[in-house]
Design a protein around this motif. Structure first.
Motif, PDB file in Angstrom:
ATOM      1  N   PHE A  96       0.757  -1.317   0.103  1.00 16.93           N
ATOM      2  CA  PHE A  96      -0.740   0.000  -0.248  1.00 16.93           C
ATOM      3  C   PHE A  96       0.316   1.048   0.179  1.00 16.93           C
ATOM      4  O   PHE A  96       0.771   2.384  -1.280  1.00 16.93           O
ATOM      5  CB  PHE A  96      -1.123   0.072   0.930  1.00 16.93           C
ATOM      6  CG  PHE A  96      -1.520   1.270   1.410  1.00 16.93           C
ATOM      7  CD1 PHE A  96      -2.812   1.404   0.806  1.00 16.93           C
ATOM      8  CD2 PHE A  96      -1.562   2.515   2.726  1.00 16.93           C
ATOM      9  CE1 PHE A  96      -3.418   3.002   0.602  1.00 16.93           C
ATOM     10  CE2 PHE A  96      -2.244   3.367   2.603  1.00 16.93           C
ATOM     11  CZ  PHE A  96      -3.194   3.878   1.484  1.00 16.93           C
ATOM     12  N   ARG A  97       2.336   1.319   0.670  1.00 12.00           N
ATOM     13  CA  ARG A  97       2.577   2.220   0.665  1.00 12.00           C
ATOM     14  C   ARG A  97       3.706   2.819  -0.310  1.00 12.00           C
ATOM     15  O   ARG A  97       3.053   4.288  -0.669  1.00 12.00           O
ATOM     16  CB  ARG A  97       3.931   2.222   2.018  1.00 12.00           C
ATOM     17  CG  ARG A  97       4.323   3.707   1.932  1.00 12.00           C
ATOM     18  CD  ARG A  97       5.523   3.165   3.082  1.00 12.00           C
ATOM     19  NE  ARG A  97       6.436   2.179   2.457  1.00 12.00           N
ATOM     20  CZ  ARG A  97       8.108   1.561   3.018  1.00 12.00           C
ATOM     21  NH1 ARG A  97       7.863   1.651   4.315  1.00 12.00           N
ATOM     22  NH2 ARG A  97       9.304   0.609   1.611  1.00 12.00           N
ATOM     23  N   ARG A 100       0.997   3.900  -2.964  1.00 12.76           N
ATOM     24  CA  ARG A 100      -0.022   5.092  -2.819  1.00 12.76           C
ATOM     25  C   ARG A 100       1.539   6.362  -2.754  1.00 12.76           C
ATOM     26  O   ARG A 100       0.960   7.337  -3.200  1.00 12.76           O
ATOM     27  CB  ARG A 100      -0.173   5.225  -0.790  1.00 12.76           C
ATOM     28  CG  ARG A 100       0.074   6.421  -0.566  1.00 12.76           C
ATOM     29  CD  ARG A 100      -0.036   7.228   0.797  1.00 12.76           C
ATOM     30  NE  ARG A 100       1.058   6.616   0.631  1.00 12.76           N
ATOM     31  CZ  ARG A 100       1.306   6.592   2.482  1.00 12.76           C
ATOM     32  NH1 ARG A 100       0.977   6.286   3.690  1.00 12.76           N
ATOM     33  NH2 ARG A 100       3.549   7.039   2.900  1.00 12.76           N
ATOM     34  N   ASN A 101       2.374   5.774  -2.550  1.00 14.10           N
ATOM     35  CA  ASN A 101       3.902   7.029  -2.621  1.00 14.10           C
ATOM     36  C   ASN A 101       4.045   6.913  -3.941  1.00 14.10           C
ATOM     37  O   ASN A 101       3.896   8.507  -4.767  1.00 14.10           O
ATOM     38  CB  ASN A 101       5.001   6.803  -2.311  1.00 14.10           C
ATOM     39  CG  ASN A 101       5.436   6.670  -0.583  1.00 14.10           C
ATOM     40  OD1 ASN A 101       4.347   7.349  -0.064  1.00 14.10           O
ATOM     41  ND2 ASN A 101       6.588   5.722  -0.312  1.00 14.10           N
ATOM     42  N   LEU A 104       0.822   9.313  -5.843  1.00 13.86           N
ATOM     43  CA  LEU A 104       0.494  10.863  -5.408  1.00 13.86           C
ATOM     44  C   LEU A 104       2.043  11.875  -6.185  1.00 13.86           C
ATOM     45  O   LEU A 104       2.109  12.295  -6.581  1.00 13.86           O
ATOM     46  CB  LEU A 104       1.227  10.767  -3.666  1.00 13.86           C
ATOM     47  CG  LEU A 104      -0.440   9.392  -3.311  1.00 13.86           C
ATOM     48  CD1 LEU A 104      -0.516  10.220  -1.708  1.00 13.86           C
ATOM     49  CD2 LEU A 104      -1.432  11.155  -3.637  1.00 13.86           C
ATOM     50  N   THR A 276       8.587   8.190   2.857  1.00 16.54           N
ATOM     51  CA  THR A 276       8.368   8.784   1.770  1.00 16.54           C
ATOM     52  C   THR A 276       8.561   8.921   1.205  1.00 16.54           C
ATOM     53  O   THR A 276       8.633  10.214   0.152  1.00 16.54           O
ATOM     54  CB  THR A 276       7.878  10.512   2.590  1.00 16.54           C
ATOM     55  OG1 THR A 276       9.690  10.851   2.996  1.00 16.54           O
ATOM     56  CG2 THR A 276       7.316  10.510   3.489  1.00 16.54           C
TER      57      THR A 276
END
Length: 329
Positions: A96-97, A100-101, A104, A276
């Motif tokens: 998911f991380r 998502r990164n 985005l 991030t």
């Protein structure tokens, strides 16, 4: 009776009203087109060969996405495993991380790059003389800098002990930051560096579009008393709309394929900032280097290409339904 004259095939063809097969007509038309443009074809030949060798011939390796590759059996002799290799990405602990990164960051790169490039192109359109060449060269130079060099430049700014930013913060009486061990700053650092490196190329494209606009439009607007801002809003931007949409659609093709060099070399591949900075490409690269999992890496690359194709086709379909003249195809 005299000897009958030989009848030509063309006469029979015309007399009976039969037409050439569609495939034959297409081959004949293409052959004439190639012969007519043979000089241009020869000029394009090096680029065509380069694209074939670099992009198309390696596509044979895509079958590794559906196989359990073994070096002793080779690509074609290895066992087929179906869609098993695709489970690697979705069953990963950080799936998911990284997805998502990737999404985005790519959205932010597209939006920021488009807005900033348009603004700079409009400002360049207001200049004249040698200043335009100077600004074009200055903005375009970072595009040619390798991401490895960008990583070293970033380290010169972000190093904890000797970095320029921490030195400046020390002069201001602010505590230094260990940038590579923090997560929050990278949300801003990565888009800014991406913008700095790629804005020159995008600006040049939009500026070329502006120079192609008929100056009669601006002369007529000037006679009507329009200001420069009004001419930008009512003339320049509407006429640039097809170009903006085309570049936006092409950008969506890489929406799930991240900038590996930016996200790997600039953050130095440091674990604490992964929340991030980590994206699909860097995650798969680490899995490939540590585990040697060629099959899963090929599966992720294949999935990225398929999603990119679907995204481009879907976006173009939506644009064509709204404004057919602005569609890519």
């Amino acid at each position: 009776m005299g000897k009958p004259e030989p009848v030509k095939l063309g006469a029979i063809h015309k007399g009976t009203g039969h037409k050439q097969p569609a495939v034959l007509r297409w081959i004949t038309s293409e052959f004439r087109h190639l012969r007519k443009n043979r000089e241009l074809l020869l000029l394009a030949l090096p680029g065509i060969l380069f694209k074939l060798v670099i992009a198309y011939f390696p596509m044979v390796g895509l079958i590794l996405a559906f196989k359990y590759f073994r070096y002793d059996q080779g690509i074609f002799g290895s066992k087929w495993v179906g869609l098993q290799n695709f489970e690697f990405l979705f069953k990963a602990q950080d799936a998911f991380r990284i997805i998502r990164n990737t999404l985005l960051y790519n959205f932010s790169y597209i939006i920021l790059g488009t807005v900033a490039a348009l603004l700079l192109a409009l400002l360049l359109g207001e200049l004249s003389g040698r200043l335009v060449k100077v600004y074009q060269t200055t903005m375009f130079l970072p595009f040619f800098i390798s991401m490895v060099i960008v990583g070293y430049v970033g380290n010169a700014f972000l190093d904890f002990q000797n970095g320029y930013l921490n030195t400046l913060l020390g002069y201001l009486g602010v505590e230094p930051h260990n940038w590579y061990l923090e997560t929050a700053p990278w949300i801003f650092i990565l888009p800014l560096v991406s913008l700095w490196k790629g804005i020159g190329f995008s600006t040049l494209i939009y500026y070329a579009g502006i120079t192609g606009i008929n100056p009669d439009y601006y002369e007529a607007a000037t006679l009507d008393g329009a200001t420069r801002v009004q001419m930008m809003r009512r003339i320049t931007l509407p006429l640039l709309k097809p170009l903006i949409i085309i570049l936006f659609i092409l950008g969506l093709g890489n929406i799930i394929r991240g900038d590996f060099g930016l996200h790997y070399f600039l953050p130095n591949n440091v674990g604490p900032n992964f929340p991030t900075t980590d994206i699909i490409d860097t995650y798969v690269y680490r899995a490939l280097t540590k585990l040697g999992d060629i099959n899963s890496a090929a599966a992720v690359g294949f999935l990225q290409s398929v999603v990119g194709l679907i995204t481009v086709v879907t976006a173009n379909y939506v644009v064509r339904r709204i404004d057919n003249d602005s569609a890519l195809f």
